[in-house]
Design a protein around this motif. Structure first.
Motif, PDB file in Angstrom:
ATOM      1  N   SER A 128      42.104  33.401  40.159  1.00 15.49           N
ATOM      2  CA  SER A 128      40.885  33.772  40.869  1.00 15.49           C
ATOM      3  C   SER A 128      39.618  33.285  40.182  1.00 15.49           C
ATOM      4  N   MET A 129      38.644  32.928  41.013  1.00  7.73           N
ATOM      5  CA  MET A 129      37.317  32.570  40.543  1.00  7.73           C
ATOM      6  C   MET A 129      36.322  33.449  41.292  1.00  7.73           C
ATOM      7  N   TYR A 130      35.439  34.096  40.546  1.00 10.02           N
ATOM      8  CA  TYR A 130      34.457  35.013  41.128  1.00 10.02           C
ATOM      9  C   TYR A 130      33.076  34.377  41.121  1.00 10.02           C
ATOM     10  N   PHE A 131      32.401  34.502  42.252  1.00 12.53           N
ATOM     11  CA  PHE A 131      31.068  33.945  42.440  1.00 12.53           C
ATOM     12  C   PHE A 131      30.120  35.053  42.861  1.00 12.53           C
ATOM     13  N   GLU A 132      28.829  34.844  42.590  1.00  7.22           N
ATOM     14  CA  GLU A 132      27.810  35.802  43.017  1.00  7.22           C
ATOM     15  C   GLU A 132      26.916  35.142  44.051  1.00  7.22           C
ATOM     16  N   ASP A 133      26.762  35.797  45.200  1.00  5.88           N
ATOM     17  CA  ASP A 133      25.903  35.234  46.239  1.00  5.88           C
ATOM     18  C   ASP A 133      24.437  35.510  45.913  1.00  5.88           C
ATOM     19  N   PRO A 134      23.497  34.963  46.669  1.00  8.00           N
ATOM     20  CA  PRO A 134      22.078  35.136  46.353  1.00  8.00           C
ATOM     21  C   PRO A 134      21.599  36.590  46.336  1.00  8.00           C
ATOM     22  N   ASP A 135      22.313  37.490  47.011  1.00 12.61           N
ATOM     23  CA  ASP A 135      21.942  38.909  46.999  1.00 12.61           C
ATOM     24  C   ASP A 135      22.638  39.685  45.886  1.00 12.61           C
ATOM     25  N   GLY A 136      23.507  39.020  45.120  1.00 12.30           N
ATOM     26  CA  GLY A 136      24.201  39.692  44.039  1.00 12.30           C
ATOM     27  C   GLY A 136      25.568  40.239  44.407  1.00 12.30           C
ATOM     28  N   ASN A 137      26.019  40.003  45.640  1.00 13.95           N
ATOM     29  CA  ASN A 137      27.372  40.407  46.027  1.00 13.95           C
ATOM     30  C   ASN A 137      28.372  39.454  45.390  1.00 13.95           C
ATOM     31  N   HIS A 138      29.555  39.961  45.126  1.00 15.90           N
ATOM     32  CA  HIS A 138      30.584  39.133  44.507  1.00 15.90           C
ATOM     33  C   HIS A 138      31.662  38.771  45.515  1.00 15.90           C
ATOM     34  N   ILE A 139      32.078  37.504  45.448  1.00 19.67           N
ATOM     35  CA  ILE A 139      33.225  37.061  46.233  1.00 19.67           C
ATOM     36  C   ILE A 139      34.220  36.403  45.295  1.00 19.67           C
ATOM     37  N   GLU A 140      35.468  36.531  45.669  1.00 18.57           N
ATOM     38  CA  GLU A 140      36.564  35.965  44.900  1.00 18.57           C
ATOM     39  C   GLU A 140      37.213  34.872  45.729  1.00 18.57           C
ATOM     40  N   LEU A 141      37.370  33.710  45.144  1.00 18.33           N
ATOM     41  CA  LEU A 141      38.140  32.627  45.735  1.00 18.33           C
ATOM     42  C   LEU A 141      39.427  32.550  44.935  1.00 18.33           C
ATOM     43  N   GLN A 142      40.569  32.563  45.612  1.00 15.70           N
ATOM     44  CA  GLN A 142      41.836  32.721  44.898  1.00 15.70           C
ATOM     45  C   GLN A 142      42.970  31.968  45.558  1.00 15.70           C
ATOM     46  N   ILE A 143      44.066  31.891  44.804  1.00 12.65           N
ATOM     47  CA  ILE A 143      45.363  31.465  45.340  1.00 12.65           C
ATOM     48  C   ILE A 143      46.386  32.507  44.935  1.00 12.65           C
ATOM     49  N   ASP A 144      47.445  32.596  45.700  1.00 16.74           N
ATOM     50  CA  ASP A 144      48.579  33.435  45.328  1.00 16.74           C
ATOM     51  C   ASP A 144      49.430  32.665  44.328  1.00 16.74           C
ATOM     52  N   ASN A 145      49.858  33.354  43.273  1.00 11.29           N
ATOM     53  CA  ASN A 145      50.645  32.708  42.230  1.00 11.29           C
ATOM     54  C   ASN A 145      52.142  32.739  42.481  1.00 11.29           C
ATOM     55  N   PHE A 146      52.592  33.534  43.432  1.00 11.39           N
ATOM     56  CA  PHE A 146      54.023  33.666  43.692  1.00 11.39           C
ATOM     57  C   PHE A 146      54.332  33.181  45.098  1.00 11.39           C
ATOM     58  N   ALA A 147      55.406  32.442  45.225  1.00  9.69           N
ATOM     59  CA  ALA A 147      55.794  31.851  46.514  1.00  9.69           C
ATOM     60  C   ALA A 147      56.393  32.877  47.457  1.00  9.69           C
ATOM     61  N   THR A 148      56.977  33.945  46.913  1.00  8.47           N
ATOM     62  CA  THR A 148      57.629  34.947  47.762  1.00  8.47           C
ATOM     63  C   THR A 148      57.232  36.346  47.321  1.00  8.47           C
ATOM     64  N   GLU A 149      57.336  37.287  48.234  1.00  9.31           N
ATOM     65  CA  GLU A 149      57.098  38.688  47.895  1.00  9.31           C
ATOM     66  C   GLU A 149      58.108  39.171  46.860  1.00  9.31           C
ATOM     67  N   GLU A 150      59.342  38.699  46.980  1.00  4.25           N
ATOM     68  CA  GLU A 150      60.379  39.116  46.049  1.00  4.25           C
ATOM     69  C   GLU A 150      60.009  38.730  44.617  1.00  4.25           C
ATOM     70  N   ALA A 151      59.534  37.509  44.436  1.00 11.40           N
ATOM     71  CA  ALA A 151      59.147  37.057  43.103  1.00 11.40           C
ATOM     72  C   ALA A 151      57.956  37.867  42.581  1.00 11.40           C
TER      73      ALA A 151
END
Length: 171
Positions: A107-130
């Motif tokens: 995950s990478m977290y960014f702050e918008d101009p109003d100070g809100n935070h958003i997370e841009l991410q990927i899932d690290n596991f290919a399956t729910e089981e894993a």
């Protein structure tokens, strides 16, 4: 009982509608589906809006002493997509303030101009089981926040051909 089948959108209050609209369009590579002087509906897929901005005149930025939304997260399909977005935004002067491998996500977290935070991410596991096997290993309980990483180093490792499994392994 029925659960929702998706989270449709996030709505933010703002005192700078134009600036916020431009920032979210740039970060999410989105488009405006509706806008006027009071609100903007933004999307990046087939949903009519994923982010809505309402011009309330609000000027106080959220902080740790405020209740409310901590952040909203957006998941990319591939590590290449996430890293490409990081490189594009970085070239535009939009840098993450926190990069962390949570275990389930990178995950990478960014702050918008109003100070809100958003997370841009990927899932690290290919399956729910894993994923659930990993949760069961105790690794998350031992470190529920994760390990920080340098995004430029992650890009370098990705471009050198290091395997996905190595790139998303928590140190």
């Amino acid at each position: 009982m029925a659960s929702p089948n998706k989270l449709a959108h996030v709505v933010l209050k703002t005192g700078q509608l134009t600036t916020m609209t431009e920032w979210y369009l740039r970060v999410l590579e989105g488009r405006v589906t509706f806008a006027n002087d009071a609100l903007a509906f933004l999307t990046y897929d087939d949903e009519h809006h994923r982010v809505a901005l309402i011009a309330t005149g609000a000027t106080e930025q959220p902080g740790d002493g405020h209740t409310g939304l901590h952040h909203a997260a957006f998941t990319y399909a591939t590590l290449a997509d996430l890293l490409g977005t990081y490189q594009r935004l970085s070239a535009e002067g939009i840098r993450p303030f926190w990069c962390i491998n949570h275990g389930p996500t990178t995950s990478m977290y960014f702050e918008d101009p109003d100070g809100n935070h958003i997370e841009l991410q990927i899932d690290n596991f290919a399956t729910e089981e894993a994923l659930y096997e990993w949760f069961g290993s105790g690794a998350f309980e031992a470190n529920p926040i994760g390990t920080q990483f340098d995004p430029d180093d992650l890009v370098r490792r990705f471009e050198s051909g290091e395997s996905f499994d190595e790139l998303v392994k928590r140190s």
